[in-house]
Design a protein around this motif. Structure first.
Motif, PDB file in Angstrom:
ATOM      1  N   ARG A  35      45.702 -14.024 -14.661  1.00  0.00           N
ATOM      2  CA  ARG A  35      46.914 -14.744 -13.563  1.00  0.00           C
ATOM      3  C   ARG A  35      48.033 -15.265 -14.392  1.00  0.00           C
ATOM      4  NH1 ARG A  35      44.226 -16.219  -8.809  1.00  0.00           N
ATOM      5  NH2 ARG A  35      46.339 -17.162  -8.021  1.00  0.00           N
ATOM      6  N   ARG A  36      49.286 -14.746 -14.095  1.00  0.00           N
ATOM      7  CA  ARG A  36      50.536 -15.379 -14.523  1.00  0.00           C
ATOM      8  C   ARG A  36      51.058 -16.676 -13.850  1.00  0.00           C
ATOM      9  NH1 ARG A  36      52.485 -12.326 -18.845  1.00  0.00           N
ATOM     10  NH2 ARG A  36      51.890 -10.235 -18.638  1.00  0.00           N
ATOM     11  N   LEU A  37      51.776 -17.339 -14.828  1.00  0.00           N
ATOM     12  CA  LEU A  37      52.057 -18.875 -14.533  1.00  0.00           C
ATOM     13  C   LEU A  37      53.624 -18.753 -14.478  1.00  0.00           C
ATOM     14  CD1 LEU A  37      49.706 -21.083 -16.788  1.00  0.00           C
ATOM     15  CD2 LEU A  37      49.382 -20.491 -14.144  1.00  0.00           C
ATOM     16  N   ARG A  46      58.723 -24.693 -23.965  1.00  0.00           N
ATOM     17  CA  ARG A  46      58.109 -24.153 -25.251  1.00  0.00           C
ATOM     18  C   ARG A  46      56.584 -23.886 -25.109  1.00  0.00           C
ATOM     19  NH1 ARG A  46      55.318 -25.665 -28.799  1.00  0.00           N
ATOM     20  NH2 ARG A  46      55.838 -28.186 -28.462  1.00  0.00           N
ATOM     21  N   PRO A  47      56.054 -23.100 -24.027  1.00  0.00           N
ATOM     22  CA  PRO A  47      54.697 -22.931 -23.922  1.00  0.00           C
ATOM     23  C   PRO A  47      53.915 -22.578 -25.478  1.00  0.00           C
ATOM     24  CG  PRO A  47      55.700 -21.692 -22.295  1.00  0.00           C
ATOM     25  CD  PRO A  47      56.855 -21.969 -23.261  1.00  0.00           C
ATOM     26  N   MET A  48      52.829 -22.970 -25.625  1.00  0.00           N
ATOM     27  CA  MET A  48      51.960 -22.362 -26.827  1.00  0.00           C
ATOM     28  C   MET A  48      51.883 -20.856 -26.654  1.00  0.00           C
ATOM     29  SD  MET A  48      48.153 -23.538 -28.252  1.00  0.00           S
ATOM     30  CE  MET A  48      48.566 -25.075 -28.475  1.00  0.00           C
ATOM     31  N   GLY A  75      54.772 -29.215 -19.664  1.00  0.00           N
ATOM     32  CA  GLY A  75      55.236 -27.779 -19.623  1.00  0.00           C
ATOM     33  C   GLY A  75      54.872 -27.238 -18.188  1.00  0.00           C
ATOM     34  N   THR A  76      54.729 -25.812 -18.646  1.00  0.00           N
ATOM     35  CA  THR A  76      54.010 -25.121 -17.782  1.00  0.00           C
ATOM     36  C   THR A  76      52.594 -25.312 -17.077  1.00  0.00           C
ATOM     37  OG1 THR A  76      53.070 -23.540 -19.112  1.00  0.00           O
ATOM     38  CG2 THR A  76      55.309 -23.167 -18.641  1.00  0.00           C
TER      39      THR A  76
END
Length: 218
Positions: A35-37, A46-48, A75-76
């Motif tokens: 699944r996409r976020l 800056r997602p990991m 973050g996300t």
């Protein structure tokens, strides 16, 4: 006669192209695999990186199940939501940037986990100093701040990490993400951390399992 292009129009078009959420962060495994976020593309978030996140969760393995995830500087929400996908009982997300927090809430809604996930729009340092009300069950804490905080707010970062170590229930896990400019030897009880390098990322993982002589469980 062909009109000359207006630079201001070009700038506006470029802004419009960047303004909407872009796909690029996905759940790697578990019940929400693939699944996409939603992610704005804002560099402050800056997602990991996927490869680092995949390596981290492979290390954590079944220890995730049943723990309560606390995603600081969320973050996300990719870390906390990945944990929920893999069996965490729920998650708390802290994010001080309101537009990013709004996207995070959308991510939670689209996965249908709003009953077990909570978003707080708050400064992580202030939230912790006020004494957070968290479950007494083991935590899975993700501390993934802007890397510059280890330089500009180093004292606060180390106090935050040290305080979490002391307050976390037994069997809790704490994951700290930094880059190569941060010396892991500055962490409390540095010999007790599992340090992994995924250049430029540095991960430090701590498992609270028994009481040390210093009174901090490691």
């Amino acid at each position: 006669m062909i009109p000359k292009p207006n630079p201001e129009n070009s700038k506006r078009k470029n802004v419009c192209r960047r303004s909407g959420p872009v796909a690029g962060v996905r759940i790697i495994a578990g019940r929400f695999r693939g699944r996409r976020l939603r992610y704005s593309g804002d560099p402050r978030t800056r997602p990991m990186k996927d490869r680092v996140r995949e390596a981290l969760f492979s290390i954590l393995g079944p220890k995730i199940e049943g723990k309560y995830a606390v995603d600081l500087f969320a973050g996300t929400g990719a870390l906390g939501l990945e944990a929920v996908s893999r069996g965490a009982s729920g998650a708390l997300f802290l994010e001080s940037h309101r537009p990013t927090a709004a996207l995070l809430r959308q991510n939670i809604l689209q996965l249908g986990v709003q009953d077990c996930c909570q978003v707080l729009i708050a400064d992580t340092f202030i939230w912790f100093r006020r004494g957070p009300d968290l479950p007494s069950t083991p935590w899975l804490v993700f501390c993934s701040p802007p890397y510059e905080f280890y330089r500009t707010r180093r004292k606060e970062m180390l106090e935050l990490i040290g305080g979490l170590l002391q307050r976390a229930p037994p069997e809790s896990l704490l994951v700290v993400e930094a880059d190569g400019r941060f010396d892991p030897q500055l962490l409390p009880d540095p010999d007790q951390w599992d340090i992994r390098y995924y250049r430029p990322t540095v991960l430090a993982i701590w498992h609270k399992s028994h009481t040390s002589e210093a009174g901090v469980e490691t």
